[in-house]
Scaffold this motif. Structure first.
Motif, short mmCIF file in Angstrom:
data_model
loop_
_atom_site.label_atom_id
_atom_site.label_comp_id
_atom_site.label_asym_id
_atom_site.label_seq_id
_atom_site.Cartn_x
_atom_site.Cartn_y
_atom_site.Cartn_z
N ALA A 54 0.83 -1.20 0.00
CA ALA A 54 0.00 0.00 0.00
C ALA A 54 0.86 1.26 0.00
N ARG A 55 1.96 1.24 0.75
CA ARG A 55 2.86 2.39 0.77
C ARG A 55 3.51 2.60 -0.60
N ALA A 56 3.88 1.53 -1.27
CA ALA A 56 4.49 1.65 -2.59
C ALA A 56 3.52 2.27 -3.59
N TRP A 57 2.24 1.91 -3.49
CA TRP A 57 1.26 2.50 -4.39
C TRP A 57 0.99 3.95 -4.02
N TRP A 58 1.13 4.29 -2.77
CA TRP A 58 1.01 5.69 -2.38
C TRP A 58 2.11 6.52 -3.04
N LEU A 59 3.32 5.97 -3.06
CA LEU A 59 4.42 6.66 -3.74
C LEU A 59 4.18 6.73 -5.24
N ALA A 60 3.57 5.69 -5.81
CA ALA A 60 3.27 5.70 -7.23
C ALA A 60 2.28 6.80 -7.59
N ALA A 61 1.39 7.14 -6.65
CA ALA A 61 0.46 8.24 -6.90
C ALA A 61 1.22 9.55 -7.10
N GLY A 62 2.36 9.72 -6.43
CA GLY A 62 3.19 10.89 -6.65
C GLY A 62 3.78 10.90 -8.05
N HIS A 63 4.15 9.73 -8.55
CA HIS A 63 4.65 9.61 -9.91
C HIS A 63 3.58 10.06 -10.90
N ARG A 64 2.35 9.67 -10.67
CA ARG A 64 1.24 10.08 -11.52
C ARG A 64 1.06 11.59 -11.49
N ALA A 65 1.15 12.17 -10.30
CA ALA A 65 0.96 13.62 -10.17
C ALA A 65 2.03 14.38 -10.95
N VAL A 66 3.27 13.89 -10.91
CA VAL A 66 4.35 14.54 -11.64
C VAL A 66 4.10 14.45 -13.15
N ALA A 67 3.69 13.26 -13.62
CA ALA A 67 3.42 13.09 -15.05
C ALA A 67 2.27 13.98 -15.51
N ALA A 68 1.22 14.07 -14.68
CA ALA A 68 0.08 14.92 -15.04
C ALA A 68 0.48 16.39 -15.03
N GLY A 69 1.32 16.79 -14.08
CA GLY A 69 1.76 18.18 -14.02
C GLY A 69 2.60 18.57 -15.21
N ALA A 70 3.42 17.63 -15.71
CA ALA A 70 4.26 17.93 -16.87
C ALA A 70 3.42 18.19 -18.11
N VAL A 71 2.28 17.49 -18.23
CA VAL A 71 1.41 17.71 -19.39
C VAL A 71 0.84 19.12 -19.37
N GLU A 72 0.55 19.65 -18.18
CA GLU A 72 -0.04 20.97 -18.06
C GLU A 72 0.96 22.10 -18.35
N PRO A 85 16.99 8.94 -34.77
CA PRO A 85 16.69 7.51 -34.62
C PRO A 85 15.71 7.25 -33.47
N PRO A 86 15.03 6.11 -33.50
CA PRO A 86 14.00 5.83 -32.48
C PRO A 86 14.60 5.78 -31.08
N ARG A 87 13.96 6.48 -30.16
CA ARG A 87 14.36 6.45 -28.75
C ARG A 87 13.19 5.93 -27.94
N ARG A 88 13.51 5.11 -26.96
CA ARG A 88 12.47 4.47 -26.15
C ARG A 88 12.81 4.65 -24.66
N PRO A 89 11.78 4.70 -23.82
CA PRO A 89 12.03 4.88 -22.38
C PRO A 89 12.46 3.57 -21.72
N HIS A 90 12.99 3.68 -20.53
CA HIS A 90 13.30 2.50 -19.72
C HIS A 90 12.07 2.12 -18.89
N ALA A 91 11.96 0.85 -18.56
CA ALA A 91 10.80 0.39 -17.79
C ALA A 91 10.73 1.10 -16.44
N THR A 92 11.87 1.38 -15.84
CA THR A 92 11.88 2.04 -14.53
C THR A 92 11.39 3.48 -14.60
N ASP A 93 11.34 4.06 -15.81
CA ASP A 93 10.83 5.41 -15.96
C ASP A 93 9.31 5.45 -15.89
N LEU A 94 8.66 4.32 -16.09
CA LEU A 94 7.21 4.27 -16.17
C LEU A 94 6.56 3.80 -14.87
N VAL A 95 7.12 2.78 -14.26
CA VAL A 95 6.52 2.18 -13.06
C VAL A 95 7.62 1.54 -12.24
#
Length: 291
Positions: A33-51, A129-139
């Motif tokens: 549950a704590r790890a998912w709480w931290l993941a919510a912060g990751h979501r907030a950062v991603a949403a803020g970057a879009v704005e 050339p094609p650039r792709r993200p790392h898995a750790t950048d997403l989740v």
């Protein structure tokens, strides 16, 4: 008297060990549950970057198409869940009342997984050339491996209970097929999110990152719920059945199974709560720094 006193001491120590074991087995659920709480912060950062950026025409169109696709598939999942409820009523009559909620949840989560695994590719130009993200950048890798471990544990538990005769064949098949399909859809969705090249336009990069982040967390959470909730139920059943066979003394295995069942159920409910906050699609309004 000495023998009686010794037995009392052994039983007291055994109960103390059982309590400590029960608490210890609950710890993984709290950590998840704590790890998912931290993941919510990751979501907030991603949403803020879009704005912070003004999306291109391709970026705005991609956001609209992705949102519409997700809503369509989730509605389809809801319809599948309702169809499953009706089928359970026809097959099991009054006994189906306990199946309504699980069937509806499975349908809804199936819609989420199908929607993410079949998302249309963005129409913007890809980087060259094609650039792709790392898995750790997403989740967080810990969340992904926890999802995989939960599904594997659920499959093993269902198989063991089936072979021991503690569950029916139909329940065992459902407990194996549903989490396994959910895990496969989650892996497909994450693989598609990883292999897709980054966009060429810098203004579309935050949108692309947010879309990938949403997908990775949604499918990880959905597959985790479909692994943890059945796992918790099966562990409770196994612990209760095994406890009924213990005639005397203190057996720690039933205690561990019951505690593990409670921990898995609590963790599954907690992850489902976080999943609800991720269902809202990625949105872009006026840039936060404009005017």
């Amino acid at each position: 008297m000495a023998v009686s006193s010794g037995r009392t001491t052994i039983r007291t120590v055994g109960r103390l060990i059982a309590v400590v074991l029960f608490i210890a087995v609950l710890v993984p659920g709290v950590l998840l549950a704590r790890a998912w709480w931290l993941a919510a912060g990751h979501r907030a950062v991603a949403a803020g970057a879009v704005e912070l950026v003004e999306p291109t025409a391709d970026g705005a169109g991609t956001l609209l198409r992705q949102a519409q696709h997700g809503r369509r598939l989730r509605r389809l999942g809801l319809l599948l869940g309702l169809a499953g409820v009706i089928a359970s009523v026809v097959l099991f009559a009054e006994a189906s009342v306990f199946l309504w909620l699980p069937v509806l949840v499975v349908g809804l989560l199936a819609g989420v997984l199908l929607g993410e695994a079949t998302r249309p590719r963005p129409r913007w130009a890809s980087s060259s050339p094609p650039r792709r993200p790392h898995a750790t950048d997403l989740v967080s890798p810990w969340l992904v491996w926890t999802m995989r471990a939960a599904v594997l544990a659920e499959l093993v538990t269902a198989t063991v209970l089936w072979r021991s005769g503690d569950t029916t064949r139909g329940v065992a098949w459902a407990s194996v097929v549903i989490p396994l399909l959910a895990w496969l859809l989650a892996e497909v969705a994450m693989l598609r999110a990883l292999v897709r090249p980054l966009p060429a336009e810098g203004a579309d990069v935050p949108i692309d990152e947010a879309l990938r982040t949403w997908t990775a967390h949604l499918v990880t959470a959905a597959a985790s719920v479909l692994g943890l909730l059945p796992l918790g139920t099966l562990l409770l059943v196994g612990g209760i059945e095994l406890g009924n066979r213990v005639s005397e003394g203190v057996d720690l295995l039933p205690v561990a199974l019951v505690a593990g069942g409670f921990s898995a159920l609590a963790a599954g409910i907690a992850v489902a709560g976080f999943l609800l906050t991720w269902l809202r699609p990625v949105r872009s309004s006026a840039p936060a720094l404009a005017g």
